[in-house]
Design an enzyme around this catalytic site. Sequence first.
Site, PDB file in Angstrom:
ATOM      1  N   TYR A 177     105.882 -10.254  29.324  1.00  0.00           N
ATOM      2  CA  TYR A 177     106.565 -10.297  30.618  1.00  0.00           C
ATOM      3  C   TYR A 177     106.153 -11.524  31.421  1.00  0.00           C
ATOM      4  O   TYR A 177     104.968 -11.735  31.695  1.00  0.00           O
ATOM      5  CB  TYR A 177     106.215  -9.033  31.402  1.00  0.00           C
ATOM      6  N   ASP A 185      95.046   1.739  28.154  1.00  0.00           N
ATOM      7  CA  ASP A 185      95.949   0.752  28.743  1.00  0.00           C
ATOM      8  C   ASP A 185      96.459   1.248  30.098  1.00  0.00           C
ATOM      9  O   ASP A 185      97.195   2.229  30.172  1.00  0.00           O
ATOM     10  CB  ASP A 185      97.119   0.515  27.790  1.00  0.00           C
ATOM     11  N   SER A 242     103.668  -6.047  24.463  1.00  0.00           N
ATOM     12  CA  SER A 242     104.008  -5.700  25.839  1.00  0.00           C
ATOM     13  C   SER A 242     105.530  -5.774  26.044  1.00  0.00           C
ATOM     14  O   SER A 242     106.261  -5.046  25.395  1.00  0.00           O
ATOM     15  CB  SER A 242     103.234  -6.586  26.816  1.00  0.00           C
ATOM     16  N   HIS A 269      95.114  -3.082  27.677  1.00  0.00           N
ATOM     17  CA  HIS A 269      96.144  -4.089  27.455  1.00  0.00           C
ATOM     18  C   HIS A 269      95.452  -5.374  27.021  1.00  0.00           C
ATOM     19  O   HIS A 269      95.480  -6.403  27.717  1.00  0.00           O
ATOM     20  CB  HIS A 269      96.934  -4.283  28.750  1.00  0.00           C
TER      21      HIS A 269
END
Length: 318
Positions: free
Chosen positions: A90, A271, A181, A300
């Site tokens: 992202y 996460d 992700s 993460h």
Amino acid sequence: MLSFELSYDELLTYQGTNPRPADFDAFWDKALLSLDEIDPVAEFVDADFPLTTATAQHLYFNGTGGYRVHAKVIRPAEPTGPAVLLFHGYGGEQPKWVELLPYAALGFTVAALDVREQVGFRTPSQTPNSFSLHNHLVHGLDAGPDGLLYKHVFLDTRRLADIIGALPEVDAARMATTGWSQGGGLSLVAAALTPTIKYTATVYPFLCDYQRTWDLNLGTSPYDEIVTWFRKRDPRHLRQDEVFNTLGYIDVQHLAPRIQAEVTLFTGLEDQICPPSTQFAAYNKLKSPKELRPYPDFGHDDLPGAHDDIYQLIATKL
């Protein structure tokens, strides 16, 4: 397992929170038909990155909404048939050319998508980058499901798969998708919208079970965009049901049953960026062959060994 999440046993059976719109399948069937009506006008342009065993190229194609989309492509001089589609995180950037070479060394064609509005690529006819990197999740929400930016991004993954799968050196039945992700979410989306995708390796996928992330209220990017939207646009939550129903159209968990590819999910059970329950909401809805590779003490993070494992899995599966 951190206390913010469900237990591992609960994760294995969790079916998600965000509602599935009643016309979900019809919505995506119509979206795919509308994509077919747009001439891709695909153009491959050699890149200034000389190779002796492959050709590096920029790919440009027409997406929905009049957007000219960009991807990097490496085409091996001696192709063996398979292709790999890569998707970035992202607000991040696509892989460097050198990061695509391991797959090209196998004779695989490799394509890495630039997610529209995130990397900054524009054609000369487009306005310079608006850098709206902190509202993509809710971008277009007020316009309903057809206005959602991610609807168009999802369709970009299908168009990329179609273009690469149609190359003469590619066997469209031997294609894989992968990413981390956001890239993990889009790798699942591409497989859901492209039934010929054979294999997907997804790492802690974003874009899953939005209402669950709001319920957890972890205050972390990127799902904190939902809280910010409510604070700015609907502070009393008078539109709460409408909002989550609309986001349901771009919820990967609802696309998961469409996936025919074999899937491997890599996930960190601590996460707090893409909470495990949101990922399991999608994983548990998969009907195709699947494998789970959990990392109990990781969030993460750069999951040790995952990059090498994914490379070897793709090489084996294709």
